[in-house]
Write a protein that holds these residues in place. Sequence first.
Motif, PDB file in Angstrom:
ATOM      1  N   ALA A 148       0.832  -1.208   0.000  1.00 49.65           N
ATOM      2  CA  ALA A 148       0.000   0.000   0.000  1.00 49.65           C
ATOM      3  C   ALA A 148       0.864   1.254   0.000  1.00 49.65           C
ATOM      4  CB  ALA A 148      -0.931  -0.007   1.218  1.00 49.65           C
ATOM      5  N   TRP A 149       2.016   1.185   0.679  1.00 59.60           N
ATOM      6  CA  TRP A 149       2.933   2.325   0.670  1.00 59.60           C
ATOM      7  C   TRP A 149       3.439   2.614  -0.736  1.00 59.60           C
ATOM      8  CZ3 TRP A 149       6.724   1.905   5.458  1.00 59.60           C
ATOM      9  CH2 TRP A 149       6.003   2.231   6.617  1.00 59.60           C
ATOM     10  N   ILE A 150       3.845   1.546  -1.430  1.00 57.58           N
ATOM     11  CA  ILE A 150       4.350   1.701  -2.796  1.00 57.58           C
ATOM     12  C   ILE A 150       3.255   2.256  -3.700  1.00 57.58           C
ATOM     13  CG2 ILE A 150       5.231   0.488  -4.836  1.00 57.58           C
ATOM     14  CD1 ILE A 150       6.505  -1.530  -2.901  1.00 57.58           C
ATOM     15  N   GLU A 151       2.057   1.670  -3.576  1.00 55.39           N
ATOM     16  CA  GLU A 151       0.939   2.093  -4.425  1.00 55.39           C
ATOM     17  C   GLU A 151       0.559   3.548  -4.155  1.00 55.39           C
ATOM     18  OE1 GLU A 151      -3.827   1.330  -4.725  1.00 55.39           O
ATOM     19  OE2 GLU A 151      -2.587  -0.340  -4.035  1.00 55.39           O
ATOM     20  N   ALA A 152       0.397   3.890  -2.880  1.00 56.38           N
ATOM     21  CA  ALA A 152      -0.055   5.236  -2.522  1.00 56.38           C
ATOM     22  C   ALA A 152       0.952   6.312  -2.902  1.00 56.38           C
ATOM     23  CB  ALA A 152      -0.349   5.304  -1.022  1.00 56.38           C
TER      24      ALA A 152
ATOM     25  N   LYS B 264       0.703   6.156  -7.239  1.00 51.97           N
ATOM     26  CA  LYS B 264      -0.511   6.251  -8.062  1.00 51.97           C
ATOM     27  C   LYS B 264      -1.106   7.654  -8.084  1.00 51.97           C
ATOM     28  CE  LYS B 264      -4.171   4.978  -4.756  1.00 51.97           C
ATOM     29  NZ  LYS B 264      -5.298   4.072  -4.507  1.00 51.97           N
ATOM     30  N   GLY B 265      -0.995   8.375  -6.954  1.00 51.14           N
ATOM     31  CA  GLY B 265      -1.554   9.721  -6.916  1.00 51.14           C
ATOM     32  C   GLY B 265      -0.865  10.650  -7.897  1.00 51.14           C
ATOM     33  N   ALA B 266       0.470  10.562  -7.929  1.00 56.26           N
ATOM     34  CA  ALA B 266       1.236  11.416  -8.843  1.00 56.26           C
ATOM     35  C   ALA B 266       0.900  11.101 -10.292  1.00 56.26           C
ATOM     36  CB  ALA B 266       2.734  11.219  -8.596  1.00 56.26           C
ATOM     37  N   VAL B 267       0.814   9.800 -10.610  1.00 60.47           N
ATOM     38  CA  VAL B 267       0.500   9.385 -11.977  1.00 60.47           C
ATOM     39  C   VAL B 267      -0.890   9.860 -12.377  1.00 60.47           C
ATOM     40  CG1 VAL B 267       0.092   7.399 -13.485  1.00 60.47           C
ATOM     41  CG2 VAL B 267       2.034   7.391 -11.918  1.00 60.47           C
ATOM     42  N   LEU B 268      -1.863   9.668 -11.481  1.00 59.39           N
ATOM     43  CA  LEU B 268      -3.239  10.072 -11.765  1.00 59.39           C
ATOM     44  C   LEU B 268      -3.344  11.577 -11.970  1.00 59.39           C
ATOM     45  CD1 LEU B 268      -6.355   9.504 -11.853  1.00 59.39           C
ATOM     46  CD2 LEU B 268      -6.346   9.947  -9.396  1.00 59.39           C
ATOM     47  N   LEU B 269      -2.805  12.353 -11.034  1.00 65.31           N
ATOM     48  CA  LEU B 269      -2.935  13.801 -11.106  1.00 65.31           C
ATOM     49  C   LEU B 269      -2.270  14.375 -12.353  1.00 65.31           C
ATOM     50  CD1 LEU B 269      -2.458  15.054  -7.423  1.00 65.31           C
ATOM     51  CD2 LEU B 269      -4.542  15.014  -8.779  1.00 65.31           C
TER      52      LEU B 269
ATOM     53  N   ALA C  29       0.684   1.309 -14.653  1.00 60.59           N
ATOM     54  CA  ALA C  29       2.007   1.774 -14.227  1.00 60.59           C
ATOM     55  C   ALA C  29       2.362   1.315 -12.816  1.00 60.59           C
ATOM     56  CB  ALA C  29       2.078   3.300 -14.305  1.00 60.59           C
ATOM     57  N   THR C  30       1.404   1.351 -11.912  1.00 60.41           N
ATOM     58  CA  THR C  30       1.749   1.078 -10.504  1.00 60.41           C
ATOM     59  C   THR C  30       0.799   0.147  -9.761  1.00 60.41           C
ATOM     60  OG1 THR C  30       0.486   2.969  -9.639  1.00 60.41           O
ATOM     61  CG2 THR C  30       2.744   3.398 -10.335  1.00 60.41           C
ATOM     62  N   MET C  31      -0.487   0.169 -10.111  1.00 59.73           N
ATOM     63  CA  MET C  31      -1.469  -0.466  -9.235  1.00 59.73           C
ATOM     64  C   MET C  31      -1.636  -1.958  -9.434  1.00 59.73           C
ATOM     65  SD  MET C  31      -4.556   2.231  -8.793  1.00 59.73           S
ATOM     66  CE  MET C  31      -5.337   1.152  -7.614  1.00 59.73           C
ATOM     67  N   GLY C  32      -1.320  -2.467 -10.626  1.00 59.78           N
ATOM     68  CA  GLY C  32      -1.570  -3.874 -10.910  1.00 59.78           C
ATOM     69  C   GLY C  32      -0.955  -4.801  -9.898  1.00 59.78           C
TER      70      GLY C  32
END
Length: 257
Positions: free
Chosen positions: A33-37, A40-45, A80-83
Amino acid sequence: MAANRQQTMFQAVQTVWSRGGVAGFYQGLIPWAWIEASTKGAVLLFTASEIETATVGLGVNPAVAGLLGGMGGGIVQAYATMGFCTCMKTAEITRHKQMATGIKPPSTWAVFADIYRREGIAGINKGVNAVAVRQCTNWGSRMGFARLAENTIRNVKGKGENEKLTPFEKIMSSSIGGALATWNQPIEVVRVEMQSMAKSADREGKKTIINTLQYIYKENGIKGLYRGVTPRIGLGIWQTICMVSLADYVKAWVKGE
């Protein structure tokens, strides 16, 4: 609840609590969850902002621009990150089902190493297509509905297109967007089932989005496809407030507005 579709909310809370009390609610936090959080926010934004800005510049309605930005950002962050992160978080949580058969669950790193050894990159990205569909519909809906709510508030209060909304109005818009976006809960239930480490005698062969959807409907009906939607409404509201309303203020600050 998406993994244990026969349980009520109260039973689900009891089950999680039995896995270590408060710590049970944080299964999969470290490191997945640390890696994802943190990514993923940076990629999404970044992705959503670029798409939304470009489409609005072309004269597209803000609600449609938000929809397109959210869909694009959701797809990119999924692949990119969540899979692998959501796969490993789900594995970390659902592997505890093995305890019911008397088998001691392996450590999270042992699970990761075993999946990678047996199935390679595809294995640790299991269910990534379902994640991509979920994120595409998640953020497309959240941002689209939020922008639509903002437009509605402007029209009701007689505010111009460039006139700023109050913080409360922004939060209300994001809350509406986050709540309405949970229409796609069946995709989340499918994602959890595809990534689950639990074995079922009547589930042989490769799991796909379609055959997993059919399996869940056969086992639990339409209600099974919407298990866990109540807590997800709360999650959707919180995430949309953070990634839409607060993100708008951050972007305005960066631009010096």
